[in-house]
Design a protein around this motif. Structure first.
Motif, PDB file in Angstrom:
ATOM      1  N   THR A   1       0.819  -1.212   0.000  1.00  0.00           N
ATOM      2  CA  THR A   1       0.000   0.000   0.000  1.00  0.00           C
ATOM      3  C   THR A   1       0.859   1.271   0.000  1.00  0.00           C
ATOM      4  N   ASP A   2       2.182   1.114  -0.056  1.00  0.00           N
ATOM      5  CA  ASP A   2       3.076   2.276   0.046  1.00  0.00           C
ATOM      6  C   ASP A   2       2.871   3.260  -1.101  1.00  0.00           C
ATOM      7  N   ALA A   3       2.781   2.741  -2.317  1.00  0.00           N
ATOM      8  CA  ALA A   3       2.632   3.625  -3.480  1.00  0.00           C
ATOM      9  C   ALA A   3       1.313   4.381  -3.418  1.00  0.00           C
ATOM     10  N   PHE A   4       0.267   3.693  -2.983  1.00  0.00           N
ATOM     11  CA  PHE A   4      -1.032   4.354  -2.888  1.00  0.00           C
ATOM     12  C   PHE A   4      -1.025   5.395  -1.777  1.00  0.00           C
ATOM     13  N   LEU A   5      -0.343   5.112  -0.689  1.00  0.00           N
ATOM     14  CA  LEU A   5      -0.233   6.078   0.406  1.00  0.00           C
ATOM     15  C   LEU A   5       0.442   7.355  -0.084  1.00  0.00           C
ATOM     16  N   THR A   6       1.477   7.221  -0.889  1.00  0.00           N
ATOM     17  CA  THR A   6       2.141   8.395  -1.472  1.00  0.00           C
ATOM     18  C   THR A   6       1.169   9.187  -2.334  1.00  0.00           C
TER      19      THR A   6
ATOM     20  N   MET B   1      -4.974  19.785  -2.761  1.00  0.00           N
ATOM     21  CA  MET B   1      -6.195  20.410  -2.233  1.00  0.00           C
ATOM     22  C   MET B   1      -5.897  21.605  -1.332  1.00  0.00           C
ATOM     23  N   GLY B   2      -4.641  21.813  -0.985  1.00  0.00           N
ATOM     24  CA  GLY B   2      -4.289  22.899  -0.079  1.00  0.00           C
ATOM     25  C   GLY B   2      -4.264  22.494   1.375  1.00  0.00           C
ATOM     26  N   CYS B   3      -4.192  21.208   1.640  1.00  0.00           N
ATOM     27  CA  CYS B   3      -4.140  20.713   3.019  1.00  0.00           C
ATOM     28  C   CYS B   3      -2.694  20.740   3.503  1.00  0.00           C
ATOM     29  N   VAL B   4      -2.335  21.801   4.198  1.00  0.00           N
ATOM     30  CA  VAL B   4      -0.939  21.990   4.608  1.00  0.00           C
ATOM     31  C   VAL B   4      -0.633  21.334   5.945  1.00  0.00           C
ATOM     32  N   ASN B   5      -1.664  20.877   6.647  1.00  0.00           N
ATOM     33  CA  ASN B   5      -1.456  20.271   7.966  1.00  0.00           C
ATOM     34  C   ASN B   5      -1.966  18.837   8.011  1.00  0.00           C
ATOM     35  N   THR B   6      -1.800  18.114   6.908  1.00  0.00           N
ATOM     36  CA  THR B   6      -2.277  16.737   6.836  1.00  0.00           C
ATOM     37  C   THR B   6      -1.179  15.825   6.318  1.00  0.00           C
ATOM     38  N   GLU B   7      -1.023  14.700   6.989  1.00  0.00           N
ATOM     39  CA  GLU B   7      -0.101  13.650   6.549  1.00  0.00           C
ATOM     40  C   GLU B   7      -0.691  12.315   6.987  1.00  0.00           C
ATOM     41  N   PHE B   8      -0.841  11.396   6.056  1.00  0.00           N
ATOM     42  CA  PHE B   8      -1.370  10.080   6.372  1.00  0.00           C
ATOM     43  C   PHE B   8      -0.234   9.087   6.546  1.00  0.00           C
ATOM     44  N   GLY B   9      -0.306   8.291   7.610  1.00  0.00           N
ATOM     45  CA  GLY B   9       0.709   7.274   7.857  1.00  0.00           C
ATOM     46  C   GLY B   9       0.315   5.912   7.335  1.00  0.00           C
ATOM     47  N   ASN B  10      -0.972   5.744   6.981  1.00  0.00           N
ATOM     48  CA  ASN B  10      -1.450   4.519   6.341  1.00  0.00           C
ATOM     49  C   ASN B  10      -2.703   4.862   5.546  1.00  0.00           C
ATOM     50  N   ILE B  11      -3.218   3.903   4.783  1.00  0.00           N
ATOM     51  CA  ILE B  11      -4.341   4.199   3.894  1.00  0.00           C
ATOM     52  C   ILE B  11      -5.693   4.061   4.576  1.00  0.00           C
ATOM     53  N   SER B  12      -5.718   3.460   5.753  1.00  0.00           N
ATOM     54  CA  SER B  12      -6.983   3.083   6.370  1.00  0.00           C
ATOM     55  C   SER B  12      -7.477   4.072   7.410  1.00  0.00           C
ATOM     56  N   GLY B  13      -6.555   4.806   8.029  1.00  0.00           N
ATOM     57  CA  GLY B  13      -6.925   5.659   9.144  1.00  0.00           C
ATOM     58  C   GLY B  13      -6.792   4.983  10.488  1.00  0.00           C
ATOM     59  N   LEU B  14      -6.381   3.717  10.500  1.00  0.00           N
ATOM     60  CA  LEU B  14      -6.088   3.069  11.783  1.00  0.00           C
ATOM     61  C   LEU B  14      -4.963   3.836  12.478  1.00  0.00           C
ATOM     62  N   TYR B  15      -4.985   3.820  13.807  1.00  0.00           N
ATOM     63  CA  TYR B  15      -4.086   4.717  14.534  1.00  0.00           C
ATOM     64  C   TYR B  15      -2.619   4.456  14.216  1.00  0.00           C
ATOM     65  N   THR B  16      -1.928   5.545  13.931  1.00  0.00           N
ATOM     66  CA  THR B  16      -0.480   5.543  13.826  1.00  0.00           C
ATOM     67  C   THR B  16      -0.005   6.946  14.160  1.00  0.00           C
ATOM     68  N   ALA B  17       1.115   7.051  14.845  1.00  0.00           N
ATOM     69  CA  ALA B  17       1.619   8.353  15.272  1.00  0.00           C
ATOM     70  C   ALA B  17       1.997   9.233  14.089  1.00  0.00           C
TER      71      ALA B  17
END
Length: 221
Positions: free
Chosen positions: A130-135, A144-160
């Motif tokens: 899922t790494d390529a899709f996460l990128t 979209m202009g989201c300057v304060n967003t970073e996803f650590g996985n594709i699902s939204g399951l908790y990750t720091a």
């Protein structure tokens, strides 16, 4: 004067229509946005970085719709259940099961199914990672202009490593609902995935309590 000195009441503005000094008892942040007139009605800690949870899947769904047709058939990766944490939401997809992009998207959006999310990510990228899709997801929200967003996985399951803000989530929704197919899925309260060659039909009840006919009556005011 308000616009020049304190920031407009648009999505990027600093002064909402309803003020932002009222403390909320049950939320770290909130953002109420009227999309037609681009007016922020109310905000509270709108730019506080918090974990986005399963709202992450909105970006996944939008990207899938931008790269696939709804009637495309996905062949589920062998050992699909090993790609998700045990006990997380899933629709019990089976190895090599053939199922449409449309059905998987409804499973992702209505039920938060993590095996469906992984199957779609594998399908779009042609990999078993899922790494390529996460990128792709992280690049898409920056557009979209989201300057304060970073996803650590594709699902939204908790990750720091994952964070977003109430304001950025509003930007994501604003962009996503311009896609008619996304908007239709986003507004659906229930859906049944037809039986496949190796699985019975799957009835999906929404995990969103604001849309569940069984739940909302208990809280509606």
């Amino acid at each position: 004067t308000v616009c020049i000195k304190q920031g407009c009441r648009t999505i990027n503005g600093l002064v909402p229509l309803g003020g932002s000094d009222r403390k909320l008892a049950t939320a770290q942040s909130a953002f109420l946005y009227e999309i037609t007139t681009d007016t922020v009605v109310y905000s509270y800690n709108a730019d506080l970085k918090v974990h986005p949870g399963t709202l992450t899947k909105m970006v996944l769904a939008l990207l899938v719709l931008e790269n696939c047709e709804l009637d495309d058939v996905v062949t589920v990766t062998e050992g699909i259940q090993s790609y998700i944490p045990a006990g997380s939401n899933n629709i019990k997809l089976k190895s090599f099961e053939e199922i449409s992009v449309k059905d998987l998207l409804y499973a992702v959006m209505l039920y938060g199914a993590n095996d469906a999310a992984v199957a779609l990510a594998h399908h779009v990228t042609g990999t078993t990672s899922t790494d390529a899709f996460l990128t792709m997801m992280n690049n898409r929200v920056k557009v979209m202009g989201c300057v304060n967003t970073e996803f650590g996985n594709i699902s939204g399951l908790y990750t720091a490593q994952s964070y977003s803000t109430a304001r950025d989530i509003a930007k994501i929704v604003r962009e996503a609902i311009q896609n008619e197919e996304f908007a239709e899925i986003f507004g659906t309260a229930e859906y049944t995935i037809p039986a496949t060659e190796i699985s019975d039909e799957r009835k999906l009840d929404p995990s969103n309590y604001m849309m569940s006919e069984r739940v909302i009556q208990d809280f509606y005011d």
